[in-house]
Design a protein around this motif. Structure first.
Motif, short mmCIF file in Angstrom:
data_model
loop_
_atom_site.label_atom_id
_atom_site.label_comp_id
_atom_site.label_asym_id
_atom_site.label_seq_id
_atom_site.Cartn_x
_atom_site.Cartn_y
_atom_site.Cartn_z
N ILE A 160 31.97 26.32 40.57
CA ILE A 160 30.57 26.74 40.62
C ILE A 160 30.11 27.22 39.24
CG2 ILE A 160 28.93 28.32 41.72
CD1 ILE A 160 30.80 28.39 44.12
N VAL A 163 29.29 24.19 37.16
CA VAL A 163 28.02 23.55 37.55
C VAL A 163 26.83 24.38 37.07
CG1 VAL A 163 26.61 22.85 39.50
CG2 VAL A 163 29.06 22.39 39.52
N LEU A 164 26.92 25.70 37.20
CA LEU A 164 25.83 26.55 36.74
C LEU A 164 25.63 26.42 35.23
CD1 LEU A 164 26.44 29.84 38.80
CD2 LEU A 164 24.63 28.14 39.13
N HIS A 167 24.05 23.03 34.45
CA HIS A 167 22.67 22.88 34.91
C HIS A 167 21.73 23.89 34.26
CE1 HIS A 167 24.67 20.46 37.98
NE2 HIS A 167 23.49 19.98 38.31
N LEU A 169 21.57 27.37 33.98
CA LEU A 169 21.07 28.55 34.68
C LEU A 169 20.45 29.52 33.69
CD1 LEU A 169 20.94 30.34 37.30
CD2 LEU A 169 23.17 31.25 36.58
N PHE A 192 16.38 28.23 37.38
CA PHE A 192 16.72 27.12 36.49
C PHE A 192 15.49 26.71 35.68
CE2 PHE A 192 19.71 27.09 39.98
CZ PHE A 192 20.92 26.82 39.37
N TYR A 201 21.37 21.05 41.34
CA TYR A 201 22.39 22.06 41.65
C TYR A 201 22.49 22.28 43.15
CZ TYR A 201 24.57 26.59 42.32
OH TYR A 201 25.39 27.60 42.78
N TYR A 202 21.35 22.33 43.83
CA TYR A 202 21.34 22.55 45.28
C TYR A 202 22.09 21.43 46.00
CZ TYR A 202 19.48 22.93 50.03
OH TYR A 202 19.34 23.02 51.39
N ASN A 204 24.33 19.23 44.65
CA ASN A 204 25.71 19.01 44.20
C ASN A 204 26.67 20.13 44.61
OD1 ASN A 204 24.81 16.68 42.99
ND2 ASN A 204 24.59 17.59 40.96
N LYS A 205 26.21 21.35 44.57
CA LYS A 205 27.14 22.44 44.82
C LYS A 205 26.50 23.63 45.56
CE LYS A 205 30.77 22.53 43.66
NZ LYS A 205 32.03 22.18 44.37
N GLY A 206 25.28 23.94 45.20
CA GLY A 206 24.68 25.17 45.69
C GLY A 206 24.63 25.32 47.19
N GLN A 256 16.14 26.15 48.50
CA GLN A 256 15.73 25.61 47.20
C GLN A 256 14.22 25.38 47.22
OE1 GLN A 256 15.28 21.76 46.09
NE2 GLN A 256 14.39 22.80 44.32
#
Length: 289
Positions: A160, A163-164, A167, A169, A192, A201-202, A204-206, A256
């Motif tokens: 995580i 990814v943050l 992307h 953050l 973001f 992000y939402y 893919n991982k969030g 999101q």
């Protein structure tokens, strides 16, 4: 010339004078006799039956209309249990202060749905309910949360964190509190650079990574009937069916909206309904939308 009739008429005059009543007093009004007229002291004439019937039915109709109108007003008033933030005792919801939503400034790129918030996102962070005990380790609206503290929610934070970082953050607004029913609530707003990046992000991982509090959750979160999901807002969540080591049940929802991904996480003792969790998710979504 025949004078019989005039003479007879003249002759009748003395008789009429002889039997006449005394002269009326000066200033008195003399009413002429009208055939069928009532005596002067007989009072007002009675109303015809038909008129009385019409007035009676008209009065009854006005009373009925007033009662029906009052009943309509009462039955169309909103049920207090459907209004977030009113804190009814029957379902356990919390009493939030009045909420206000700042305007969203739309960006000049994308397909028209992309939005960038040019204001401080802490303005749309869900406020604490009245009487809640704040967690002083969270900044609330007075600062930004360290990314490391947010990552501590997860058993494996490294993916995580990557990814943050990838992307872009910008910062995290967060607050936490505990209410008198024993429920702990944590709210995180991840900001973001754009709607597209937040959406990536939402997806893919969030919305897939689960905090430790709901890792054993087996039930997907479905918003209750009447949930007011704003336009261009997506929502996923998970409800824990198994209590943790402290006997608490975890619930999480990831929202999101535009360039923000929000995480609403609660932990509640057994017996606390999910109503206050639904309420917090609903209000936070409305603030973002």
């Amino acid at each position: 010339m025949d004078t019989a009739e005039p003479l007879a008429a003249s002759a009748a005059v003395p008789e009429a004078v002889a039997g006449a009543a005394p002269e009326p007093v000066a200033g008195a009004t003399v009413a002429a006799e009208v055939p069928g007229a009532l005596p002067a002291d007989a009072g007002p004439a009675p109303r015809p039956r038909r008129l009385r019937g019409i007035l009676r039915w008209t009065s009854a109709f006005l009373v009925f209309a007033a009662v029906a109108g009052g009943a309509t007003v009462l039955t169309t008033l909103p049920d207090r249990r459907t209004l977030p933030g009113l804190g009814t005792e029957s379902d356990g919801r919390h009493d939030y202060p009045a909420l206000s939503v700042p305007p969203i400034v739309r960006s000049e790129f994308g397909d028209g749905t992309a939005t960038r918030r040019l204001y401080d996102i802490r303005l749309v962070l869900l406020p604490r309910p009245k009487g809640a005990l704040p967690d002083t380790t969270f900044p609330g609206r007075d600062g930004w949360l360290a990314t490391e503290k947010y990552l501590s929610l997860y058993a494996d934070p490294a993916p995580i964190a990557g990814v943050l970082r990838d992307h872009g953050l910008r910062h995290i607004a967060a607050d936490a509190w505990r209410t008198s029913d024993g429920m702990r609530t944590e709210v995180y707003l991840l900001h973001f650079d754009s709607h597209e990046i937040a959406s990536m992000y939402y997806r893919n991982k969030g919305s897939e990574a689960l905090p430790v509090a709901v890792e054993k959750g087996e039930a997907s979160y479905k918003p209750p009937e009447g949930f007011r999901k704003p336009t261009f807002t997506t929502l996923r969540g998970r409800l824990s069916e198994v209590p943790d080591a402290e006997g608490l049940f975890g619930r999480v929802a990831v929202i999101q909206s535009g360039d923000v991904v929000a995480v609403v996480l609660t932990r509640s003792p057994a017996g606390v309904s999910r109503v206050p969790f639904d309420q917090a998710v609903d209000l936070q979504a409305q603030l973002l939308g």
